[in-house]
Write a protein that holds these residues in place. Structure first.
Motif, short mmCIF file in Angstrom:
data_model
loop_
_atom_site.label_atom_id
_atom_site.label_comp_id
_atom_site.label_asym_id
_atom_site.label_seq_id
_atom_site.Cartn_x
_atom_site.Cartn_y
_atom_site.Cartn_z
N LEU A 216 67.79 100.80 25.43
CA LEU A 216 68.97 100.21 25.65
C LEU A 216 68.78 99.35 26.79
O LEU A 216 67.91 99.59 27.51
N GLY A 217 69.49 98.37 27.05
CA GLY A 217 69.37 97.44 28.32
C GLY A 217 69.78 98.13 29.46
O GLY A 217 70.50 99.14 29.45
N SER A 218 69.27 97.89 30.46
CA SER A 218 69.40 98.37 31.99
C SER A 218 70.68 98.62 32.44
O SER A 218 71.30 99.23 33.17
N ARG A 219 71.58 97.58 31.69
CA ARG A 219 72.90 97.40 32.42
C ARG A 219 73.92 98.72 31.85
O ARG A 219 74.56 99.04 32.45
N VAL A 220 73.33 99.01 30.76
CA VAL A 220 74.17 100.36 30.04
C VAL A 220 73.37 101.51 30.17
O VAL A 220 73.85 102.57 30.02
N ARG A 221 72.25 101.54 30.24
CA ARG A 221 71.39 102.80 29.96
C ARG A 221 71.65 103.96 30.79
O ARG A 221 71.97 105.03 30.26
N VAL B 292 81.43 101.56 28.16
CA VAL B 292 80.07 101.40 28.64
C VAL B 292 79.58 99.90 28.10
O VAL B 292 79.42 99.07 29.02
N PHE B 293 79.40 99.74 26.93
CA PHE B 293 78.75 98.42 26.57
C PHE B 293 79.80 97.45 26.76
O PHE B 293 79.22 96.26 27.10
N VAL B 294 80.90 97.63 26.67
CA VAL B 294 82.00 96.26 27.12
C VAL B 294 81.99 95.95 28.53
O VAL B 294 82.15 94.84 29.11
N ASN B 295 81.94 97.12 29.58
CA ASN B 295 82.27 97.26 30.93
C ASN B 295 81.10 97.11 31.93
O ASN B 295 81.27 96.87 33.13
#
Length: 166
Positions: free
Chosen positions: A32-37, A149-152
């Motif tokens: 997963l990308g660091s934004r959501v991991r 999480v994925f959205v925000n």
């Protein structure tokens, strides 16, 4: 939002839970990308701890059923309080609360999850309706938390996902 040492420690505790309990899911979160991991790990860690209360470590430790319920109720209460205040002395709850605040995970997701965990304590067999409720609370809402999480994650303020995604 700036991470404090405590926030970083809470996130590391959550990451250690996922690594210990689910090798494949733990490895998958690395993709997963660091934004959501971190946020997905925080969700998983709270879910895992709750499950251990009703179907694992608490039982293995000899905690009676009524006390397991009390421990689960206390975890749920602390989760809501931590979301409200922005802090918990429980590192896993703190990590989850931070994610919940940033990503808009609220009672609409959390209550059905804890209700399903309680079902593990007192329901041996399900009819169709109770099975559907159990699956919704124990699996679907966890997916909906991850959708939040994925959205925000990283957004200035949480918003609802597009209806087609829900």
């Amino acid at each position: 939002m700036t991470d404090t040492l405590y926030d970083e420690t809470a996130a590391a505790a959550a990451a250690s839970v996922i690594r210990a309990y689910s090798t494949s899911f733990g490895l998958a979160t690395n993709l997963l990308g660091s934004r959501v991991r971190r946020h997905v790990r925080n969700v998983y860690a709270l879910v895992r701890v709750a499950d251990e209360i009703v179907d694992g470590a608490a039982e293995a430790a000899g905690v009676p059923l009524d006390e397991q319920r009390s421990v689960l109720d206390a975890l749920e209460t602390e989760t809501y309080a931590a979301i409200e205040r922005g802090f918990s002395a429980n590192l896993i709850v703190h990590a989850f609360a931070r994610t919940a605040r940033e990503c808009g995970i609220g009672r609409v997701h959390i209550e059905p999850f804890f209700d399903s965990m309680r079902t593990d304590l007192d329901t041996a067999e399900h009819d169709d309706a109770s099975h559907d409720d159990y699956v919704y609370g124990s699996a679907e809402v966890v997916g909906l938390m991850c959708l939040q999480v994925f959205v925000n994650a990283g957004a200035p303020s949480p918003r609802d996902p597009a209806p087609a995604l829900v």
